[in-house]
Design a protein around this motif. Structure first.
Motif, PDB file in Angstrom:
ATOM      1  N   ASP A   1       0.847  -1.198   0.000  1.00  0.00           N
ATOM      2  CA  ASP A   1       0.000   0.000   0.000  1.00  0.00           C
ATOM      3  C   ASP A   1       0.884   1.249   0.000  1.00  0.00           C
ATOM      4  OD1 ASP A   1      -2.252   1.619   0.082  1.00  0.00           O
ATOM      5  OD2 ASP A   1      -2.480   1.490   2.247  1.00  0.00           O
TER       6      ASP A   1
ATOM      7  N   HIS B   1       7.554   1.322   5.839  1.00  0.00           N
ATOM      8  CA  HIS B   1       7.529  -0.090   6.237  1.00  0.00           C
ATOM      9  C   HIS B   1       8.845  -0.726   5.835  1.00  0.00           C
ATOM     10  CE1 HIS B   1       3.377  -0.683   7.459  1.00  0.00           C
ATOM     11  NE2 HIS B   1       2.915  -0.095   6.379  1.00  0.00           N
TER      12      HIS B   1
ATOM     13  N   TYR C   1       6.095  -7.639   4.291  1.00  0.00           N
ATOM     14  CA  TYR C   1       4.799  -6.969   4.336  1.00  0.00           C
ATOM     15  C   TYR C   1       3.768  -7.872   3.682  1.00  0.00           C
ATOM     16  CZ  TYR C   1       1.608  -2.956   3.476  1.00  0.00           C
ATOM     17  OH  TYR C   1       0.548  -2.084   3.438  1.00  0.00           O
ATOM     18  N   TRP C   2       2.650  -8.054   4.372  1.00  0.00           N
ATOM     19  CA  TRP C   2       1.512  -8.815   3.868  1.00  0.00           C
ATOM     20  C   TRP C   2       1.904 -10.209   3.369  1.00  0.00           C
ATOM     21  CZ3 TRP C   2      -1.624  -4.468   0.849  1.00  0.00           C
ATOM     22  CH2 TRP C   2      -2.205  -3.613   1.778  1.00  0.00           C
TER      23      TRP C   2
ATOM     24  N   ASN D   1       5.249  -6.582   8.882  1.00  0.00           N
ATOM     25  CA  ASN D   1       3.957  -5.937   9.100  1.00  0.00           C
ATOM     26  C   ASN D   1       2.803  -6.770   8.554  1.00  0.00           C
ATOM     27  OD1 ASN D   1       2.294  -3.367   9.624  1.00  0.00           O
ATOM     28  ND2 ASN D   1       1.824  -3.816   7.484  1.00  0.00           N
ATOM     29  N   GLU D   2       1.810  -7.020   9.414  1.00  0.00           N
ATOM     30  CA  GLU D   2       0.548  -7.667   9.023  1.00  0.00           C
ATOM     31  C   GLU D   2       0.775  -8.902   8.170  1.00  0.00           C
ATOM     32  OE1 GLU D   2      -2.097  -4.782   7.334  1.00  0.00           O
ATOM     33  OE2 GLU D   2      -2.461  -3.832   9.265  1.00  0.00           O
TER      34      GLU D   2
ATOM     35  N   ASN E   1      -1.952  -3.735  14.710  1.00  0.00           N
ATOM     36  CA  ASN E   1      -2.635  -2.673  13.989  1.00  0.00           C
ATOM     37  C   ASN E   1      -4.135  -2.859  14.156  1.00  0.00           C
ATOM     38  OD1 ASN E   1      -0.026  -2.236  13.111  1.00  0.00           O
ATOM     39  ND2 ASN E   1      -0.387  -2.919  11.003  1.00  0.00           N
TER      40      ASN E   1
ATOM     41  N   TYR F   1      -8.050  -0.950  13.306  1.00  0.00           N
ATOM     42  CA  TYR F   1      -8.737   0.125  12.588  1.00  0.00           C
ATOM     43  C   TYR F   1     -10.216   0.162  12.967  1.00  0.00           C
ATOM     44  CZ  TYR F   1      -4.622   1.204   9.784  1.00  0.00           C
ATOM     45  OH  TYR F   1      -3.364   1.609   9.377  1.00  0.00           O
TER      46      TYR F   1
ATOM     47  N   TYR G   1     -12.114   0.349   9.055  1.00  0.00           N
ATOM     48  CA  TYR G   1     -12.401  -0.840   8.234  1.00  0.00           C
ATOM     49  C   TYR G   1     -13.558  -1.641   8.833  1.00  0.00           C
ATOM     50  CZ  TYR G   1      -8.233   0.132   5.520  1.00  0.00           C
ATOM     51  OH  TYR G   1      -7.318   0.729   4.696  1.00  0.00           O
TER      52      TYR G   1
ATOM     53  N   GLU H   1      -0.556   0.679  14.628  1.00  0.00           N
ATOM     54  CA  GLU H   1      -1.321   1.464  13.652  1.00  0.00           C
ATOM     55  C   GLU H   1      -2.754   1.617  14.113  1.00  0.00           C
ATOM     56  OE1 GLU H   1      -1.299   0.102   9.506  1.00  0.00           O
ATOM     57  OE2 GLU H   1       0.854  -0.294   9.678  1.00  0.00           O
TER      58      GLU H   1
ATOM     59  N   TRP I   1      -1.598   5.638  12.320  1.00  0.00           N
ATOM     60  CA  TRP I   1      -1.354   5.658  10.883  1.00  0.00           C
ATOM     61  C   TRP I   1      -2.045   6.861  10.292  1.00  0.00           C
ATOM     62  CZ3 TRP I   1       2.110   3.064   8.317  1.00  0.00           C
ATOM     63  CH2 TRP I   1       2.036   3.015   6.916  1.00  0.00           C
TER      64      TRP I   1
ATOM     65  N   PHE J   1       0.028   9.943   1.798  1.00  0.00           N
ATOM     66  CA  PHE J   1       1.102   9.404   0.946  1.00  0.00           C
ATOM     67  C   PHE J   1       0.504   8.764  -0.293  1.00  0.00           C
ATOM     68  CE2 PHE J   1       0.511   4.861   2.034  1.00  0.00           C
ATOM     69  CZ  PHE J   1      -0.261   4.968   3.186  1.00  0.00           C
TER      70      PHE J   1
ATOM     71  N   ARG K   1      -5.373   3.206  -4.035  1.00  0.00           N
ATOM     72  CA  ARG K   1      -6.399   4.108  -3.514  1.00  0.00           C
ATOM     73  C   ARG K   1      -7.044   4.863  -4.673  1.00  0.00           C
ATOM     74  NH1 ARG K   1      -7.190   1.922   1.473  1.00  0.00           N
ATOM     75  NH2 ARG K   1      -5.172   1.115   2.105  1.00  0.00           N
TER      76      ARG K   1
ATOM     77  N   ASN L   1      -3.263   7.636  -0.314  1.00  0.00           N
ATOM     78  CA  ASN L   1      -3.834   7.149   0.935  1.00  0.00           C
ATOM     79  C   ASN L   1      -3.829   8.377   1.848  1.00  0.00           C
ATOM     80  OD1 ASN L   1      -4.024   6.219   3.648  1.00  0.00           O
ATOM     81  ND2 ASN L   1      -3.440   4.166   2.991  1.00  0.00           N
TER      82      ASN L   1
ATOM     83  N   LYS M   1      -4.797   8.917   4.966  1.00  0.00           N
ATOM     84  CA  LYS M   1      -4.973   8.761   6.425  1.00  0.00           C
ATOM     85  C   LYS M   1      -4.028   9.665   7.215  1.00  0.00           C
ATOM     86  CE  LYS M   1      -6.926   4.168   6.236  1.00  0.00           C
ATOM     87  NZ  LYS M   1      -6.527   3.734   4.873  1.00  0.00           N
TER      88      LYS M   1
HETATM   89  C1  GCB Z   1      -2.374  -1.170   7.259  1.00  0.00           C
HETATM   90  C2  GCB Z   1      -1.015  -1.277   6.655  1.00  0.00           C
HETATM   91  C3  GCB Z   1      -0.591   0.028   6.033  1.00  0.00           C
HETATM   92  C4  GCB Z   1      -1.746   0.580   5.216  1.00  0.00           C
HETATM   93  C5  GCB Z   1      -2.867   0.906   6.175  1.00  0.00           C
HETATM   94  C6  GCB Z   1      -4.126   1.427   5.495  1.00  0.00           C
HETATM   95  O1  GCB Z   1      -2.756  -1.921   8.101  1.00  0.00           O
HETATM   96  O2  GCB Z   1      -0.066  -1.721   7.560  1.00  0.00           O
HETATM   97  O3  GCB Z   1       0.539  -0.189   5.234  1.00  0.00           O
HETATM   98  O4  GCB Z   1      -1.388   1.679   4.459  1.00  0.00           O
HETATM   99  O5  GCB Z   1      -3.237  -0.252   6.849  1.00  0.00           O
HETATM  100  O6  GCB Z   1      -4.208   2.600   5.235  1.00  0.00           O
HETATM  101  O7  GCB Z   1      -5.012   0.618   5.230  1.00  0.00           O
END
Ligand code: GCB
Length: 612
Positions: free
Chosen positions: A192, A366, A391-392, A429-430, A486, A488, A492, A516, A562, A567, A572, A582, A584
C-alpha cells in the motif's frame, strides 16, 4: 553433460566471487568522500535492450550495444542505437516518478550515467562506491566493467573499485536500475505504498586507508544497572577489514576524558570500559558524545548516545524507567512534493512535524529509511522503530525469500546499530497467521537478536476479531519483546463509536503497542462526523480511539497511529477523495494539519505530563 554442468558451476562460482558484495562500511559521514549526487543522464529501457540482445541473451561485457559500455561512436559510420545526453537527466538522490510526468507510474528499467574525474587523495587508499539505496535492483558498472549487483530498495551497499578501473579523467558510472515488482521479492508485488524507482539516496566515492575501520559498536552493557550514572559499563567491538597490520585500537570520548587502548588479535576487536559519569540519551535529553576510534592507520569519529532499552515484566524501560511511546507512523515521503524523502532537510520536516504533534517516537514504515532520518532522530531525541519490508503476503514458503529478508535485516541493522534513537527492530507488518510464516518470522527474530542483542524486536501483528472480543493472540506474540498490533476500529470495521464497547483480550503478559490505527480524510473536505472522508469523521475517529486508549490495561506501552502525512498509493482509487493517495495522514497533501492532528496532540501533551 557432466562436463557441461561442471563448467556451469565453475562459471557460476566465478560470477559469484566477482560480484560478491563488499561488507558495508558504516559511519560514512566520518570518511573521506566525494559526492556523485547531481544530474545523471538516463535512458528509459522498458525492454531491457541495453542488457539483452535480440535473442534475449545477456550481453557480453564488451558488447558495444550494452548500455554499460561507452556510448561514443568510434567513427561517424558506426551505428549506435543508444546514447546518453544532457537533454535527459534525473537528479540523484531522488525517485524518478516525481521528476517528470512520464515517470509517474513507470515500473521497469532505467539506465543512469554519470561522468566524472577522480584522483585519490592518497595513492595507497582503497576506493569504494557507496549507494544509500537504489530501488529495487541495481547493476553497477564502472568504466564499462561490472562492479556488482544489489537487490533491495531501502538499504545501503558498497563495492570496492579496483585501482585498475580508475582514471584521473573521464570515468563513467552506469547503473541499471529496475523497480519491477516480483512475487519472490521483499516486498512482494502487493503493497500500500508507491513503488518509487531510482537512485533514491546519496551516491559517494569513499576513500579509506588500505587497513581501515569497517564498522564498530559501542553501547551500555546489556543488563547494566543504572542506579547511578557513574561507572556504567560500556561494551562493543571494532571491526577491521585487515587486522594483521594493526597492533592496537583506541577508543576516545574526549568530553568524558576517556581514552582506552585495546590489543588487536583478530578482525573483530572487543572493547569494554566504564563510563565515569555520563548523561544518558533520552527524548528529554538527547545527549550525544563525540567518539574517536583510532587504529593508527585509520581514524573515525561519530556522535553517539548512551541509553538502555529493555522489557521488564509488563513494561518497557528506557534507562530503567517506564516508557510510554507517543508515536506516529511515517512513510519516507514528502507529501507536498509527492516524492521520496532523502535529505536532512526532509528529515527535519517530517520529524519536526512529529515533535509538534507531541511525539517522542516514530515508526519508520515499512522499510528502512535514509540515514538522515535516524541521525536526525538521534539529535532531536525521537525514539525509532525501524522495519524491513516483510509486508503482507511475501512468499513465506521460500528459503530464498527468507534469505532476501534476512539480508535486508542485516543491512538495516549494520548501518544503524549505533543510533541511540532506534529502540525497536521490526521484522514485518501484518503477515498472515500460518505455520510457515511463523517459522519464517521466528527465524528473522532470531537473526535480529543475534545481530543486536541490545534492542527490542517486534512485528506489527493483526487483531483476531471475534464476536464481542478483540483478541491479540497471534502465535508470533510469544517470540517478540513487545506485542504490537494494527487496529482500525471505526474505519475498516464499523463506525468510530465501536471503540466504546471494544473488549481487548491479550494472550501475552508483555507490554503491548498499537502500531497502527487511522481513518482517511481528504484535507479541507468538511461534513458532519458521520460523513466518510471528511475531516470531522477522522476527528471523531481519533476522539473515540483516545477515549479507548485511556481504558487500556497497564501494559499499554504506547502507539504509533497511521499516519503522519498523506502518501501516494496506487491502491487508492476513489477518484473523488483519493486519486492515488492514501489520505490517512494527520497532515494533508499540502502540508496542512487536519483537525484530528490536534486531537492526538492533546492526548500526547496530556500523557507527556504524566509519563516518561
Ligand atoms: C495497514 C497497513 C498500512 C496501510 C494501512 C491502510 O494496516 O499496515 O501499510 O497503508 O493499513 O491505510 O489501510
Amino acid at each position: 553433460m557432466k562436463f557441461l554442468s561442471l563448467i556451469t558451476v565453475l562459471l557460476l562460482l566465478t560470477h559469484l566471487s566477482l560480484f560478491a558484495q563488499t561488507p558495508l562500511i558504516t559511519d560514512i559521514a566520518a570518511r573521506k568522500t566525494t559526492s556523485l549526487n547531481g544530474a545523471w543522464q538516463y535512458i528509459i529501457d522498458p525492454y531491457g535492450t541495453g542488457y539483452y540482445d535480440y535473442r534475449y541473451q545477456e550481453r557480453s561485457q564488451n558488447d558495444r550495444d550494452a548500455y554499460w559500455n561507452t556510448d561514443e561512436q568510434v567513427n561517424k559510420t558506426e551505428r549506435k542505437e543508444y546514447r546518453f545526453t544532457d537533454k535527459y537527466t534525473l537528479q540523484v538522490p531522488g525517485d524518478w516518478n516525481s521528476q517528470a510526468e512520464k515517470f509517474l507510474y513507470y515500473e521497469g528499467i532505467v539506465w543512469y550515467k554519470r561522468s566524472f574525474d577522480f584522483t585519490k587523495s592518497n595513492a595507497a587508499n582503497k576506493v569504494y562506491l557507496y549507494f544509500g539505496a537504489v530501488n529495487f535492483d541495481a547493476d553497477v558498472y564502472f568504466n564499462g566493467k561490472k562492479l556488482g549487483k544489489h537487490k533491495g530498495g531501502f538499504t545501503a551497499f558498497n563495492f570496492e573499485v579496483p585501482d585498475s578501473y580508475l582514471k584521473p579523467t573521464g570515468n563513467y558510472l552506469v547503473v541499471k536500475v529496475d523497480n519491477t515488482r516480483h512475487k519472490d521479492e521483499v516486498p512482494t508485488v502487493n503493497t500500500d505504498w508507491w513503488n518509487y524507482g531510482g537512485i533514491t539516496r546519496d551516491v559517494q566515492l569513499v576513500e579509506v586507508p588500505a587497513a581501515f575501520i569497517q564498522d564498530y559498536s559501542l553501547h551500555i552493557k546489556k543488563g547494566a544497572s543504572l542506579k547511578t550514572t557513574k561507572n556504567i559499563p560500556v561494551e562493543g567491538w571494532v571491526q577491521l577489514n585487515d587486522w594483521q597490520t594493526t597492533k592496537e585500537v583506541t577508543v576516545e570520548i574526549p568530553e568524558l576524558k576517556i581514552k582506552k587502548a585495546f590489543p588487536v588479535t583478530g578482525d573483530k576487536v572487543a572493547v569494554q570500559f566504564n563510563l565515569p559519569a555520563v548523561q544518558l540519551w533520552s527524548p528529554q535529553t538527547p545527549k550525544l558524545y563525540n567518539i574517536v576510534i583510532n587504529t593508527g592507520a585509520d581514524k573515525i569519529e561519530d556522535k553517539i548516545g548512551f541509553r538502555t532499552i529493555e522489557v521488564v515484566g509488563r513494561q518497557v524501560l528506557l534507562n530503567g524507567k517506564p516508557l510510554f511511546m507517543r508515536g506516529i507512523c511515517t512513510h519516507e515521503e514528502i507529501p507536498q512534493l509527492g516524492r521520496r524523502a532523502y535529505s536532512k532537510q526532509d528529515a527535519l520536516q517530517l520529524l519536526g512535524w512529529a515533535k509538534e504533534l507531541g511525539c517522542n517516537m516514530v515508526r519508520l514504515a515499512h522499510y528502512p529509511h535514509n540515514e538522515n532520518m535516524t541521525r536526525t532522530a538521534d539529535s532531536l531525541g525521537i525514539l525509532v522503530w525501524s522495519e524491513i519490508p516483510v509486508y503482507w503476503t511475501i512468499d513465506f514458503s521460500s528459503g530464498e525469500v527468507f534469505d532476501k529478508a534476512r539480508t535486508q535485516l542485516t543491512e538495516m541493522i549494520t548501518r544503524d546499530h549505533n543510533r541511540a534513537s532506534i529502540i525497536i527492530w521490526s521484522v514485518g507488518n501484518e503477515t498472515p497467521v500460518n505455520p510457515l510464516r511463523l517459522v519464517f518470522m521466528r527465524n528473522l527474530i532470531g537473526a535480529a537478536r543475534s545481530l543486536d542483542s541490545t534492542r527490542l524486536v517486534s512485528a506489527a501483528l493483526e487483531v483476531n476479531y471475534q464476536p464481542g472480543v478483540n483478541k491479540i493472540d497471534d502465535p508470533l506474540g510469544e517470540y517478540v519483546d513487545i506485542v504490537s498490533f494494527n487496529e482500525y476500529l471505526g474505519w475498516y470495521a464499523g463506525l468510530p463509536d465501536k471503540c466504546r464497547t471494544a473488549n481487548w483480550e491479550f494472550a501475552y503478559n508483555k507490554p503491548f503497542f498499537i502500531s497502527e490505527t487511522g481513518a482517511e480524510t481528504l484535507g479541507g473536505f468538511h461534513g458532519d462526523s458521520l460523513t466518510r472522508w471528511s475531516e470531522e469523521y477522522q476527528e471523531w475517529y481519533y476522539r473515540e480511539q483516545v477515549a479507548m486508549f485511556k481504558r487500556m490495561p497497564d501494559n499499554f506501552a504506547g502507539l504509533s497511529p497511521w499516519i503522519l502525512c498523506d502518501f501516494r498509493s496506487p491502491r487508492r482509487n476513489n477518484q473523488t477523495f483519493q486519486e492515488g493517495w492514501n489520505n490517512k495522514g494527520l497532515i494533508d497533501q499540502q502540508g496542512r494539519k487536519k483537525k484530528a492532528f490536534f486531537v492526538l496532540k492533546e492526548y500526547y501533551d496530556e500523557r507527556s505530563r504524566t509519563s516518561n
